[in-house]
Design an enzyme around this catalytic site. Structure first.
Site, PDB file in Angstrom:
ATOM      1  N   LYS A 123       0.851  -1.191   0.000  1.00 39.96           N
ATOM      2  CA  LYS A 123       0.000   0.000   0.000  1.00 39.96           C
ATOM      3  C   LYS A 123       0.881   1.234   0.000  1.00 39.96           C
ATOM      4  CE  LYS A 123      -3.892   2.180   2.370  1.00 39.96           C
ATOM      5  NZ  LYS A 123      -4.871   2.080   3.479  1.00 39.96           N
ATOM      6  N   ASP A 228     -14.593   4.705   9.511  1.00 45.25           N
ATOM      7  CA  ASP A 228     -14.956   4.566   8.101  1.00 45.25           C
ATOM      8  C   ASP A 228     -15.338   3.118   7.826  1.00 45.25           C
ATOM      9  OD1 ASP A 228     -15.464   5.391   5.560  1.00 45.25           O
ATOM     10  OD2 ASP A 228     -13.387   5.439   4.903  1.00 45.25           O
TER      11      ASP A 228
END
Length: 491
Positions: A123, A228
């Protein structure tokens, strides 16, 4: 911020990476790093730093830019990626690079593999995109700083996510196994499955719904809120079990808006199951159901979205929130303005006050006119000789003004008109500017000359690195000419 091409990585030498590292170190306190500073930091034995930087600029690992005061180099996203990948390769964490499998508002996801050909997930944090630039309001990465580069903020984001993932993995939460991180790169276990948003049907929606709600409550009992928790950040593996990803926005349960974030996570799951699977349950957790049993938020130093909301939490963490003088003065001015607005009832009351001010001004003018008329009536003939000569022009008779004329109505009306004209001229004079016309002309001339000088300097700015070298050589030649043969030759 386009696609990452690692084909050039195998052809870069150790000297190239030494130059990239030198630019990275110079960017700690320079927006643009001068070439001389890069050469000083790199300290290469055989030199040739200028040639290396030129090649790196050709491959877009560096960029050469012109600043207001000097020219210099800046590290690009690709150059920062290469430095991180080189470090992970030296640690033998990754050995091969695959395709891009995901992209988000603040990161790119790639597949990589280690030396044993085990698939991993890489990532790359990419803060600074147009769709997500309000970092100061959404995150507390700045701390007490007023500004910071996007590369540095991406590095902080990656460090926080690795810390969150490691703490959750150690507590047996369903998260990817963290492997390693460097700069803005995080290497983790590759989840075999897909995001929940790509799932169109499940065998038992009720069981999956209960598992997700239990995860939200379990996170809350540990002292953190995901912030989230939606179908885009929930993976479903091959066994049908949920796996949580993406953690940079996690907040503590002691946050002032923790209940709002908790209810929002629950609402996201409920609405998705209702729309996608047609499942709706009246049972869902509430913030009051949390029973704190762990201090995970203190371990990983969780924070919130807003800088003002996190001030108390950051003080507990030992981070002082400093407010600059300009921000403090602007806040004080805003408070004063709000206090002044609050002292009045509204626009009607303000109109009344304005009318009172105008009435007082008119009253003062009328009083002043009356005083002038009284003073004029008491003047002697000697003191009013000049006024009498001016009034004679307005009277139909010619010659000197007699005592009978002075007592007449026409004479008094003329004196009243003169008094009123004096008041009008006085008001127009006092409202005019007190700056002399010569001073105004000088200031305007000075501003025009300054603007012309700025335009000349702007036209004379060098364009590119070659122009900078030519400019330096020209200055050296001028210096030698002015030395009058000191260097062994004359004009």
């Amino acid at each position: 911020m386009g696609k990452l091409d690692v084909a050039i990585l195998r052809y870069l030498t150790s000297e190239d990476f030494r130059v990239l590292t030198a630019v990275e170190m110079g960017m700690k306190n320079h927006e643009l790093v001068p070439g001389s500073l890069v050469a000083s930091i790199a300290n290469l034995r055989h030199g040739g730093v200028h040639k290396l930087m030129k090649e790196l600029c050709k491959h877009r690992l560096l960029t050469y830019e012109r600043g207001k005061h000097y020219d210099g180099y800046r590290l690009t996203n690709a150059g920062y990626d290469y430095l991180a990948l080189k470090a992970l390769t030296n640690r033998k964490v990754i050995s091969s690079f695959g395709n891009q499998i995901g992209v988000g508002k603040e990161s790119n996801i790639y597949t990589v593999a280690d030396e044993d050909h085990n698939p991993l997930c890489l990532k790359l944090h990419r803060l600074g995109r147009t769709c997500f630039r309000n970092i100061k309001g959404k995150r507390d990465y700045h701390a007490h700083r007023n500004r910071a580069s996007w590369l540095y903020l991406s590095r902080i984001s990656a460090t926080k996510e690795f810390a969150y993932m490691k703490a959750l993995y150690d507590r047996d939460f369903p998260v990817p196994k963290p492997v390693d991180f460097n700069r803005h790169c995080v290497v983790m276990e590759l989840v075999t499955g897909g995001p929940l948003t790509h799932v169109t049907a499940v065998e038992d929606p009720e069981t999956l719904y209960d598992e997700l709600m239990n995860l939200i409550v379990r996170l809350g009992n540990s002292g953190v809120i995901h912030g989230d928790f939606n179908e885009f950040n929930i993976m479903i593996n091959e066994q049908g079990q949920p796996v949580i990803i993406d953690f940079p926005q996690m907040v503590s349960t002691s946050h002032s808006n923790a209940e709002y974030y908790f209810d929002r996570d629950v609402k996201c799951v409920r609405e998705f199951f209702k729309k996608r699977f047609g499942y709706e349950s009246s049972l869902y957790p509430k913030f009051s159901d949390i029973e704190r049993s762990d201090e995970l938020d203190a371990e990983v130093a969780c924070s919130g979205y807003s800088r003002g909301d996190d001030e108390r939490l950051l003080r507990e963490m030992g981070i002082a929130m400093e407010v600059s003088g300009e921000e403090q003065s602007s806040e004080e001015e805003e408070e004063d303005m709000q206090t002044q607005r609050g002292s009045f009832g509204g626009e009607d009351e303000l109109d009344v006050l304005r009318q009172q001010v105008e009435d007082s001004i008119k009253h003062d003018e009328t009083k002043h006119v009356q005083e002038i008329i009284k003073k004029t009536a008491k003047l002697d003939i000697k003191e009013t000789s000049q006024d009498t000569e001016e009034i004679q022009k307005e009277l139909p008779e010619t010659g000197k003004v007699t005592e009978t004329d002075r007592n007449s109505q026409k004479y008094r009306l003329a004196m009243v008109e003169k008094a009123l004209s004096d008041v009008k001229s006085m008001r127009s004079y006092t409202s005019a500017s007190t700056i002399a016309p010569e001073v105004v002309k000088q200031r305007v001339k000075k501003n025009l000359e300054e603007r012309d000088r700025k335009m000349q300097r702007k036209k004379a700015v060098a364009k590119g690195e070659a122009s900078a070298v030519t400019r330096l050589r020209r200055d050296n030649r001028e210096t030698i000419r002015e030395s009058h043969g000191l260097w062994g030759w004359d004009e």
